[in-house]
Design a protein around this motif. Structure first.
Motif, PDB file in Angstrom:
ATOM      1  N   CYS A  95       1.739   1.565 -11.072  1.00  0.00           N
ATOM      2  CA  CYS A  95       1.011   0.966  -9.941  1.00  0.00           C
ATOM      3  C   CYS A  95       0.474  -0.408 -10.309  1.00  0.00           C
ATOM      4  O   CYS A  95       0.426  -1.309  -9.466  1.00  0.00           O
ATOM      5  N   ASN A 145       0.822  -1.212   0.000  1.00  0.00           N
ATOM      6  CA  ASN A 145       0.000   0.000   0.000  1.00  0.00           C
ATOM      7  C   ASN A 145       0.848   1.250   0.000  1.00  0.00           C
ATOM      8  O   ASN A 145       0.634   2.180  -0.765  1.00  0.00           O
ATOM      9  N   GLU A 146       1.787   1.280   0.913  1.00  0.00           N
ATOM     10  CA  GLU A 146       2.615   2.462   1.123  1.00  0.00           C
ATOM     11  C   GLU A 146       3.467   2.737  -0.115  1.00  0.00           C
ATOM     12  O   GLU A 146       3.656   3.878  -0.527  1.00  0.00           O
ATOM     13  N   ASP A 164       3.173   9.941  -4.890  1.00  0.00           N
ATOM     14  CA  ASP A 164       3.765  11.053  -4.130  1.00  0.00           C
ATOM     15  C   ASP A 164       4.988  11.650  -4.812  1.00  0.00           C
ATOM     16  O   ASP A 164       5.309  12.817  -4.583  1.00  0.00           O
ATOM     17  N   THR A 217       1.496   4.250  -2.806  1.00  0.00           N
ATOM     18  CA  THR A 217       1.298   5.675  -2.519  1.00  0.00           C
ATOM     19  C   THR A 217       2.537   6.474  -2.923  1.00  0.00           C
ATOM     20  O   THR A 217       2.428   7.583  -3.450  1.00  0.00           O
TER      21      THR A 217
END
Ligand SMILES: Nc1ncnc2c1ncn2[C@@H]1O[C@H](COP(=O)(O)OP(=O)(O)OP(=O)(O)O)[C@@H](O)[C@H]1O
Ligand SMILES: [Mg+2]
Lengths: 211, 259
Positions: free
Chosen positions: A192, A145-146, A153, A149
């Motif tokens: 992703c 998940n991170e 970012d 992200t």
């Protein structure tokens, strides 16, 4: 075509930031995690305050702080905007990773350590042979998940003038061509997508047992 | 010479004293069942002997060698503590198997890691590992898990998991094997499986200390029964003495509730 190429040029910055941040924040996060779990109270408080500050403020603000504060306060200006973004991303993600690691380590029941101990294993053996795999298995989903992200970012580096993909696209939209800006989304989606597949496979591979 | 001797063992957690001077001796091949109500300190006693807790006072001897003395403040190296720990094996109430390893791997893990410390390890690696595997297979077969060696703990019933964990402890050939309520997490049917395994070990003269609430079982298998209450040993004698003719009022009350 040249517009696509220029987007690709910009995306290289996103990729460099992405891989550089992962490479440094994964081990640094472990260090912070060990500090915050340390029995030496000042060290653990210090790292908890650190994590609180990093998680409690916007990454965008942290980028500015890293870019300007060394020059303003310590008279040691950042060598480049890219370096400043690296530093900010690495610190930010290391803080998040450290909390994921801590959650993973603390979720392992005490009985696992004790069983290893009464079987005469050293502390290192208990960690390497018993605990580590279970921790990794627990943290793969939140890490996935991170990390996804982080892909998105990286575009925040634009705020301190790193010519990453969205900044490259804005040059065209200012000249009246809007589609490149929207097309940047495809790059992020592709990246992703690949990561989702990799983490999905990893999770599946480690989920050969239930508990 | 007693194989295990516990002298005046005390243990406090903060201000609460949980063990208030435990004394007992046991001979090789003897089987002791430890009874006592909840909170009387049975688990704490086992944990202190097995180096999972540090007793606040007292000492422990194995074959006459002092392996623990609370009064001796000299620092003992971690490897020396591990050597002393290996005198004992401990079977937990909640099994504590390693979930990522198969039954066979669970049994082989510690012997394989310990073998690395042997002087002849690098020359005889293959032979040593083969011996360890052969031994592990025999142990699992003996407890009736010959066909479950390749299964992960999550694929086994509670009783099967506990049998793996007993094999895992036996693989290190402890001088004394401790059980902390090995059947409390199991339903009655599975309980009998485990009790059978322990009876089988008793026949093979294994030295054992078993904390249990199964009074009938204790009576049948144990040579001696220790009854603990509020951190002290209230009774220590043959099953006949302790269960049929308890001296202490507290013991009588406890037995009346259990039977
Ligand atoms: N780590 C600990 N910290 C504080 N108190 C503890 C700790 N471990 C045990 N105690 C206390 O010590 C007392 C004895 O506990 P212990 O687990 O040894 O009892 P027990 O005889 O094994 O009971 P049970 O039959 O329920 O397993 C209890 O009152 C318990 O609350
Ligand atoms: Mg207990």
């Amino acid at each position: 075509m040249d517009k696509w190429l220029s987007l690709l040029d910009g995306f290289q910055y996103n990729l460099v930031l992405f891989f550089g941040t992962i490479a440094a924040a994964v081990p640094l996060g472990l260090l912070i995690c060990f500090c915050s779990m340390s029995k030496f109270k000042p060290l653990s408080y210090l790292s908890k305050v650190f994590v609180w500050i990093i998680r409690g403020t916007p990454l965008m603000l942290q980028l500015f702080v890293v870019l300007y504060v060394p020059g303003l306060v310590f008279n040691m200006p950042m060598k480049s905007r890219l370096t400043a973004s690296f530093v900010a991303f690495i610190i930010n993600y290391a803080a998040y990773f450290s909390e994921i690691y801590r959650g993973g380590i603390e979720s392992i029941p005490k009985g696992q350590y004790e069983a290893g101990q009464v079987l005469g294993l050293t502390k290192t053996q208990v960690f390497m042979k018993i605990v580590l795999f279970q921790v990794i298995r627990r943290i793969v989903p939140p890490m996935g998940n991170e990390i996804i992200t982080l892909v998105k970012d990286t575009s925040l580096a634009r705020i301190i003038g790193v010519a990453e993909i969205i900044m490259s696209a804005e040059r065209f939209s200012k000249a009246g061509v809007i589609w490149p800006l929207f097309s940047t989304g495809l790059f992020f989606l592709a990246m992703c997508g690949v990561l989702t597949l990799i983490f999905g496979a990893l999770e599946k591979k480690m989920n050969y047992y239930k508990n | 010479m007693p194989i295990l001797e516990v002298k005046d063992l005390h243990k406090s957690f903060g201000k609460t004293e949980v063990l208030k001077g435990i004394n007992f001796k046991m001979e090789k091949g003897e089987i002791i069942a430890v009874l006592g109500s909840s909170g009387s300190g049975k688990t704490t006693l086992l944990r202190c002997i097995n180096f999972l807790e540090t007793a606040t006072e007292g000492s422990i001897y194995v074959d006459g060698e002092c392996i623990f003395d609370a009064a001796d403040k000299t620092k003992i190296s971690a490897s020396e503590i591990r050597r002393r720990q290996l005198n004992f094996g401990l079977v937990f109430q909640s099994f504590n198997l390693f979930p990522q390893y198969t039954a066979l791997e669970n049994v082989m893990l510690a012997p394989k890691l310990l073998a690395k410390e042997r002087a002849d390890f690098s020359q005889n690696k293959k032979k040593i590992y083969d011996e360890i595997e052969c031994n592990a297979r025999n142990l699992l077969t003996r407890v009736g898990l010959g066909d479950k060696m390749g299964n992960y703990p999550c694929e086994l019933s509670g009783g099967q998991q506990q049998r793996v964990s007993i094999s895992r402890a036996l693989a290190l050939e402890p001088k004394v094997l401790f059980f902390d309520e090995p059947t409390s997490a199991l339903d009655p049917e599975l309980t009998n499986e485990i009790l059978k395994v322990i009876k089988d070990l008793a026949q093979k003269n294994m030295t054992m200390i078993i904390v249990t609430h199964e009074i009938e079982f204790a009576k049948n298998v144990a040579d001696r029964i220790i009854f603990m209450n509020e951190g002290v040993v209230l009774e220590d004698g043959t099953p006949h003495d302790v269960i049929e003719n308890p001296k202490n009022k507290r013991t009588q009350e406890f037995l009346a509730k259990m039977l």
